[in-house]
Every structure is written in C-alpha cells, then in structure tokens.
Motif scaffolding. Structure first.
Motif, PDB file in Angstrom:
ATOM      1  N   LEU A  25      38.348  44.314  40.759  1.00  0.00           N
ATOM      2  CA  LEU A  25      37.951  43.747  41.962  1.00  0.00           C
ATOM      3  C   LEU A  25      38.252  42.247  41.904  1.00  0.00           C
ATOM      4  O   LEU A  25      38.310  41.764  43.118  1.00  0.00           O
ATOM      5  CB  LEU A  25      36.403  43.528  41.719  1.00  0.00           C
ATOM      6  N   SER A  26      38.797  41.814  40.896  1.00  0.00           N
ATOM      7  CA  SER A  26      39.259  40.284  40.972  1.00  0.00           C
ATOM      8  C   SER A  26      40.526  39.898  41.745  1.00  0.00           C
ATOM      9  O   SER A  26      40.891  39.045  41.872  1.00  0.00           O
ATOM     10  CB  SER A  26      39.428  39.768  39.463  1.00  0.00           C
ATOM     11  N   SER A  27      41.212  41.122  41.823  1.00  0.00           N
ATOM     12  CA  SER A  27      42.409  41.155  42.597  1.00  0.00           C
ATOM     13  C   SER A  27      42.199  41.191  43.938  1.00  0.00           C
ATOM     14  O   SER A  27      43.377  41.144  44.714  1.00  0.00           O
ATOM     15  CB  SER A  27      43.584  42.425  42.197  1.00  0.00           C
ATOM     16  N   TYR A  28      41.090  41.150  44.678  1.00  0.00           N
ATOM     17  CA  TYR A  28      40.874  41.177  46.019  1.00  0.00           C
ATOM     18  C   TYR A  28      40.114  39.978  46.419  1.00  0.00           C
ATOM     19  O   TYR A  28      39.147  39.579  45.486  1.00  0.00           O
ATOM     20  CB  TYR A  28      40.391  42.768  46.455  1.00  0.00           C
ATOM     21  N   GLN A  29      40.304  39.348  47.334  1.00  0.00           N
ATOM     22  CA  GLN A  29      39.581  38.264  48.037  1.00  0.00           C
ATOM     23  C   GLN A  29      39.028  38.402  49.533  1.00  0.00           C
ATOM     24  O   GLN A  29      39.530  39.310  50.067  1.00  0.00           O
ATOM     25  CB  GLN A  29      40.511  37.096  48.218  1.00  0.00           C
ATOM     26  N   HIS A  30      37.828  37.776  49.705  1.00  0.00           N
ATOM     27  CA  HIS A  30      37.230  37.872  50.937  1.00  0.00           C
ATOM     28  C   HIS A  30      37.994  37.046  52.154  1.00  0.00           C
ATOM     29  O   HIS A  30      38.800  36.006  51.739  1.00  0.00           O
ATOM     30  CB  HIS A  30      35.985  37.056  50.999  1.00  0.00           C
ATOM     31  N   TYR A  31      38.024  37.789  52.968  1.00  0.00           N
ATOM     32  CA  TYR A  31      39.030  37.443  54.262  1.00  0.00           C
ATOM     33  C   TYR A  31      38.353  36.253  55.160  1.00  0.00           C
ATOM     34  O   TYR A  31      37.997  36.743  56.120  1.00  0.00           O
ATOM     35  CB  TYR A  31      39.529  38.454  55.163  1.00  0.00           C
ATOM     36  N   ARG A  32      37.847  35.200  54.452  1.00  0.00           N
ATOM     37  CA  ARG A  32      37.217  34.141  55.046  1.00  0.00           C
ATOM     38  C   ARG A  32      37.288  32.923  54.623  1.00  0.00           C
ATOM     39  O   ARG A  32      37.871  32.811  53.568  1.00  0.00           O
ATOM     40  CB  ARG A  32      35.605  34.528  55.128  1.00  0.00           C
ATOM     41  N   MET A  33      36.903  31.751  55.234  1.00  0.00           N
ATOM     42  CA  MET A  33      36.808  30.489  54.487  1.00  0.00           C
ATOM     43  C   MET A  33      35.994  30.499  53.139  1.00  0.00           C
ATOM     44  O   MET A  33      34.880  31.238  53.165  1.00  0.00           O
ATOM     45  CB  MET A  33      36.590  29.449  55.484  1.00  0.00           C
ATOM     46  N   PRO A  34      36.467  29.967  52.161  1.00  0.00           N
ATOM     47  CA  PRO A  34      35.966  29.862  50.854  1.00  0.00           C
ATOM     48  C   PRO A  34      34.487  29.027  51.280  1.00  0.00           C
ATOM     49  O   PRO A  34      34.255  28.329  51.565  1.00  0.00           O
ATOM     50  CB  PRO A  34      36.640  29.267  49.901  1.00  0.00           C
TER      51      PRO A  34
END
Length: 280
Positions: free
Chosen positions: A184-193
């Motif tokens: 899961l750490s290899s995927y990121q939210h597609y939004r501003m942090p």
C-alpha cells in the motif's frame, strides 16, 4: 483512466467486472478528444459513471498545467454533450452525506433532505429536525469531490512536482515492480497532501520530495480499508476502496500504465470501519 485507456477497459478494470462496451467506448473516446482540443487540456481523463434512476452521469476531467490544482471537471448524460461541473459548495458538502436517495439523472432537480438529529458538521448545532434543499447538480459535484479526495490514487512516482510547485505527470515513470505493487505504501492519494511536507518523507528510507510529496495509502484509517489484488499472471494490480465500492484503480506492473475509474451509485459504505473491527 486517461483518454487512450477508455478503449481498453477489458484489459484493466475488466478483471473486476467493469467494462465499457465497444460502441460506448468509441463515442466516449471521440467526445473526450473533442473536449480536450476545445479546452487545450494537456491531458484528459474519464473519471467514471454515477448511476441514476432515469439517466446516468458520465464524469471526465482535464488539466492545462497543474495535474492536481488545475483539474476541471465535466459531466454528461449521453457521452457526447459535456457540461461544466461546478465547484462543490460548502452547503453541498455538508448535506450530501445525509442524502439516501438515488441520483435521478436530472441536474436541475431540487430535493429535500431531512436532518433528524443534532449534527456536529454544521456551523450551528441542530437540536430539532430540519429540512435542507439540495440541487442534484450540486450533489453530483460534492459526490465527485468526496470520492476523488478520499479514494482516487496513483502509483508512487507517477506524479512529479517541479521546483516552482507545479505538479505534472512523470514522463520517466516506468512502473512499479511486482514486489512494490503489492504494498500500500507504493500508492498515493490523487489530491493535494493533507499532512506536513516532511511527514511523508520520514516514513521512507529512499525518500524523494519530488515524488513523495503525496499522502500514501498505508496511513489511512482504519487499517484494511484498501484491498490489493494481483491478477492476470502477476501482471496487473487492482486496488479497491472499501469505503467507496465501485472505485477501482489499476496498475500494469513494470509499465507506465495506471489509472482509476468509478462505477457506482455515489454512496459511501459507512459500515466499513465496523466490518474491519477484529473479532473478539
């Protein structure tokens, strides 16, 4: 999913049972291509389809310069004519979670929503039942905003932030390895942090601010609200959101192909946190 991926859903989201038929895909692809040219978008994406009683809503977005802050959303009911989706209002964001009815497919429809108990989401607490009015177009905008903000994702390294702060797609992204695609750490939210700029960096030994500025999925609460499946002979990773059934992200291992799409009714599964509680 990007413009070209619309024609190949059988090879991506088809593994989880959601595809776009050939005729619909051709119409959608051509209309999105026109939309991209008319608005001079750098890239255009098919966001997904929200089911309605009478007609469905097709959602698309594109951007000119910034892949995060510059996104412009459109909606259509026939895959041909696209209308600008307004920015969600604060009223719509607050009222939409309490709306239990299905979308009707009429953007001009105004519905009454009963707020039955005291809620802390309002500026002033409600101590008696109160009826709130909401236009379906505003509800659609709020729903798309919530799903994108909570469940849209990209593989780590797919987006790149330039020194001036503009976020663009990383043309040197070659894909995740099979081992990394399982994490899961290899995927990121597609939004501003939403976290401090150095928080995400400190969680990795091989950090790089240019690609690790987004929030990773492994910090989401509760643990287990995401599921990863490796399918098609270990060649494609499918990531599902349990909070938003119908949201599927995919990544073809060791290739730059990735994307997400939503096919659903626009309702959040609020029971997810209880279903994930450990049994006693």
């Amino acid at each position: 999913m990007n413009l070209e991926s619309v024609l190949g859903t059988l090879e991506t989201t088809g593994y989880v049972g959601h595809v776009i038929c050939t005729e619909e895909a051709m119409v959608l692809h051509n209309s999105l291509l026109i939309l991209q040219n008319e608005n001079h978008f750098r890239n255009t994406f098919f966001w997904g389809r929200i089911s309605g009683v009478e007609r469905d809503y097709y959602i698309a977005f594109g951007y000119v310069t910034d892949a995060l802050k510059g996104r412009v959303y459109y909606y259509s009911r026939d895959c041909v004519n696209w209308g600008l989706l307004p920015n969600p209002t604060q009223h719509a964001k607050k009222v939409t979670p309490f709306c239990n009815t299905k979308f009707q497919g009429d953007p001009a429809l105004v519905i009454d929503i009963m707020i039955e108990r005291e809620e802390t989401t309002w500026d002033t607490p409600l101590y008696k039942p109160e009826i709130k009015k909401l236009k379906e177009e505003d509800r659609l905008a709020a729903t798309v905003h919530m799903i994108t903000n909570e469940a849209a994702l990209v593989p780590r390294g797919a987006l790149f932030t330039k020194p001036d702060g503009v976020v663009v797609e990383n043309i040197s992204f070659e894909g995740l390895t099979l081992l990394d695609s399982r994490e899961l750490s290899s995927y990121q939210h597609y939004r501003m942090p939403t976290r401090k700029w150095n928080t995400n960096l400190l969680t990795r030994d091989d950090y790089n601010y240019a690609t690790d500025f987004l929030d990773p999925l492994d910090i989401d609460i509760p643990e287990g609200c995401w599921q990863i499946q490796i399918l098609a002979g270990d060649t494609i990773a499918i990531i599902k959101s349990l909070f938003w059934p119908g949201l599927y992200a995919y990544h073809v291992v060791e290739t730059p192909k990735y994307g997400f799409v939503y096919f659903g009714s626009g309702k959040k599964c609020l029971d997810t946190a209880f279903m994930l509680l450990p049994s006693s």
